[in-house]
Structure formats: C-alpha cells, structure tokens
Design an enzyme around this catalytic site. Structure first.
Site, PDB file in Angstrom:
ATOM      1  N   ASP A 142       0.807  -1.207   0.000  1.00 36.81           N
ATOM      2  CA  ASP A 142       0.000   0.000   0.000  1.00 36.81           C
ATOM      3  C   ASP A 142       0.851   1.273   0.000  1.00 36.81           C
ATOM      4  OD1 ASP A 142      -2.994   1.011   0.603  1.00 36.81           O
ATOM      5  OD2 ASP A 142      -1.573   2.231   1.737  1.00 36.81           O
ATOM      6  N   ALA A 145      -4.473   2.667  -1.187  1.00 35.17           N
ATOM      7  CA  ALA A 145      -4.135   1.962  -2.423  1.00 35.17           C
ATOM      8  C   ALA A 145      -4.863   0.623  -2.492  1.00 35.17           C
ATOM      9  CB  ALA A 145      -2.631   1.758  -2.524  1.00 35.17           C
ATOM     10  N   ASP A 146      -4.764  -0.149  -1.425  1.00 36.89           N
ATOM     11  CA  ASP A 146      -5.465  -1.431  -1.386  1.00 36.89           C
ATOM     12  C   ASP A 146      -6.972  -1.239  -1.514  1.00 36.89           C
ATOM     13  OD1 ASP A 146      -3.723  -3.794  -1.004  1.00 36.89           O
ATOM     14  OD2 ASP A 146      -2.978  -2.667   0.701  1.00 36.89           O
ATOM     15  N   LEU A 147      -7.496  -0.260  -0.786  1.00 38.08           N
ATOM     16  CA  LEU A 147      -8.940  -0.092  -0.754  1.00 38.08           C
ATOM     17  C   LEU A 147      -9.485   0.512  -2.043  1.00 38.08           C
ATOM     18  CD1 LEU A 147      -9.316   1.036   2.954  1.00 38.08           C
ATOM     19  CD2 LEU A 147      -9.875  -1.188   1.967  1.00 38.08           C
ATOM     20  N   ALA A 166      -9.773  -2.361  -4.240  1.00 44.98           N
ATOM     21  CA  ALA A 166     -10.947  -3.150  -3.869  1.00 44.98           C
ATOM     22  C   ALA A 166     -12.225  -2.527  -4.406  1.00 44.98           C
ATOM     23  CB  ALA A 166     -11.030  -3.274  -2.345  1.00 44.98           C
TER      24      ALA A 166
END
Length: 391
Positions: A155, A183-185, A188
């Site tokens: 992230d 970044a991850d979210l 997602a």
C-alpha cells in the site's frame, strides 16, 4: 428510526441484490478480500479458496494483547459472508477441483503476482474456454502489463509511486503515508464496481469479461480536483496539511478541551455568519479578509487570529455553534469516537457478528442502503476449511 424501518419495502423476491451470483475467490490479504466481502454482503455466494494449514496471510498476523491464538483479528474485518475451502493448487486433484468450481462460477477474483494464475491453468483464457460467460477480475499492484508489472507492491509503495504521499503532510514537513490503506482499498472498490458493471453488461450480451485492475491506476485516478491546477497550467500540487489550498479559513483548530475540530469556512457567503458566531464581527469587513482570495493570501495571519478564539470553548460546543450558522465543521474523531458517534450508530455502521471461536466480534458495516433490498448479511468470517464438504 433506522433506514430499514423507514424505507425498506422488499419489492423483490430476492432479499439481496446479488442473490444467486457465485464468486470463486482466490484473493488474500486486503484488496481482493475487501472487494469480495462487499459482494458477499450484497448476497453473492463467495467461496474463498485458501492454502492448506495457513490459509489467507491475515489469519497468521500477530495477536493483540489479551486475545487467544484462535482469534484471527486481522482476518475478520474483510472476510465476513464467505465460505472457506482449502485447496493446494499445486496438487493435481485439488487443482482439478478448482477448475471444476470455476465452471459454475459467475466471477473469479484473484490478486496474485501477474502470471501466477496462468502457470496453474487458472487464468481467464483457460477458464473461459469452458465458461465463456465468466467474469474474471485480477487485482495487482501495477496491472498485468507495463514496465512495473512484476514489481512488489504494498500500500505505501503504491501511495508513493502514484504521488499521494507527495501531497500528504504539513507544508514544511516530509511526505507522509495516509493512515488508511487507500491503495489497497481503492483497488478493492474499483474491482467491486468493475465486477458489477460486468455483471450488468453480461445480462445484455451473455458475454464474460476480463478485468485488469491496477491499484496504482486506481489510486492515481482519485486525484480528481487535486490534479486540476496541474492539468490546467502545470503547477504541481503540494502538501498543505489539514488546510484546503483553494479556500480559507480551513483546517484543524485545537479547542479548550484539547480536541481538534476541522472547519471549511472559505465561502464568501458564510464568512459574515462565521465571524459573528466567533464573536468577532469586526473581521467581516477587515480588508485583509473580505474575500476568499484575500483570506488565502493572508492565511497565516488569519490563523493567528482564529487559533486563540477556538481555544476558548470545547470542541463539541464549537461544532454545535458553527453548525447552526451553516459552517461545515466536525470534531476530529478517533476511531473510538467515530464508532460511538450517534450519527454512525443511527446509520448502523457497526455490524456485530457471532463467531464460533471468538464469540461476539465487532466489524464495520458497508455503506449501502437500498429501499428494495436487504443491504447486509450477518455471516461471521469462516474458519479455515469450514466449508470443504459443501463443494
């Protein structure tokens, strides 16, 4: 009265909008699991494929103080409403089982290193031969193509390369990582929305789709108005702390009880009400502050005047007083404050679940509120391999 009591009509024979959609989920850690959890919340059947013995990496993260070894607290927040099966994808029999499951799947989600699923024969091209209506979403750091496709991506690394850290932090301080895993979210969320779009399109065409979702692309796309000045005249955005570079007064102010509030007071229309509520009507026509442009130009001077004023009252008193005159203001809550906030309680943003090992666990709910469907399920995160006998 909650949203459900006020608006819920159940105008369909399906209680959840994604009832009947099967997701085969090979993802792990955060971006993929958060995406598939949202799909599960909305009624999809999510079959989470995990490695023997260890499962998803988040099952093995450190334990918190006072928690037992059975409490998988990092795993819980993004894995409710799923079923867990254990497959060793390097074993021919288990691999064949995964391929068989893919034939009945509507969607496959994976977030392995680009090329990993192709080596196993579980890539989109291979699986879509037997299941041409399959929707396949690959979430990765940099995407399946491009110079960085094989680089390791976490992230904070994506926040760095996409430029987000360069605009996060105080103007006179170093670049900072955002506290949330943006970044991850963002990967997602874009994965979730891409899957929904693909399901909608398939209803019309009958065709499947391959989704190449790059977390770096996703995060860069969120710049929106932050990029406006650069895209227009080439001026690179910089760090401004809690201030809004285009308005003044904005930012955070410490109050009498040492809590902080965040204000957004740059509107010329609100400026007179703001000054009056602060007990400083003489500021309304002060030539240094009579327009937003002048307040930006004299931002530091204005902050020196406002800071001691905010120290005269507790945070929530300022929130009530300035909200009454229409000024956007909020207390800067900790997570504990937010979870205990009466507004979020009313909106049912905490979703308690009963887990077979951990008992009652707390999770943060999704934000969906539909009038014609239920908007969340309440199935706890699965035990490793809990549903092996079901598939």
């Amino acid at each position: 009265m909650t949203f459900e009591k006020q608006f819920h009509e159940t105008a369909t024979d399906r209680p959840f909008p994604l009832e009947g959609v099967r997701i085969l989920d090979f993802s792990h850690v955060l971006s993929g699991p958060h995406c598939t959890m949202l799909l599960g919340d909305l009624g999809a059947e999510v079959i989470k494929v995990e490695r023997p013995a260890v499962g998803d990496e988040n099952r093995r993260m450190r334990q918190f103080q006072g928690r037992s070894e059975k409490d998988q607290d990092y795993f819980y927040p993004m894995n409710r409403n799923k079923k867990s099966i254990v497959l060793n994808l390097k074993d021919p029999e288990d691999l064949a089982r995964a391929i068989t499951l893919s034939k009945s799947a509507d969607v496959v989600v994976e977030n392995f290193t680009p090329g990993a699923m192709k080596k196993l024969g579980l890539d989109y091209k291979s699986l879509s031969r037997e299941n041409p209506s399959l929707i396949y979403c690959s979430i990765s750091g940099y995407g399946q193509t491009g110079p960085y496709r094989n680089r390791k991506a976490y992230d904070s690394i994506i926040q760095a390369v996409a430029g987000v850290m360069s605009i996060t932090g105080e103007s006179d301080g170093p670049p900072l990582r955002s506290g949330l895993m943006f970044a991850d979210l963002s990967g997602a969320m874009y994965g979730f929305s891409s899957i929904l779009v693909s399901l909608y399109a398939r209803e019309k065409t009958g065709k499947g789709n391959y989704i190449d979702l790059s977390m770096a692309d996703a995060l860069l796309s969120l710049y929106s108005t932050n990029a406006a000045e650069y895209l227009a005249i080439g001026k690179v955005p910089s760090r401004a702390g809690s201030e809004n570079p285009g308005r003044s007064p904005t930012g955070s102010y410490q109050c009498k009880d040492d809590r902080f509030v965040q204000i957004m007071g740059g509107s010329n229309a609100l400026w007179p009400n703001f000054c009056t509520a602060l007990g400083k009507p003489e500021l309304i026509d002060d030539p240094r502050f009579s327009s937003n442009d002048l307040r930006i130009e004299n931002r530091k001077t204005l902050r020196k005047i406002l800071s001691p004023l905010f120290r005269q009252k507790p945070a929530l008193e300022w929130v009530d007083r300035l909200s009454e005159v229409g000024l956007p203001i909020a207390p800067i809550n900790s997570l504990a404050d937010a979870m205990d906030d009466p507004h979020f309680k009313f909106r049912q943003m905490e979703l308690p679940l009963e887990h077979p090992h951990s008992g009652r666990i707390r999770t943060i709910n999704n934000p969906f509120r539909f009038s014609s469907y239920e908007t969340w399920r309440s199935s706890p995160p699965p035990l490793l391999g809990e549903h092996d006998d079901d598939y």
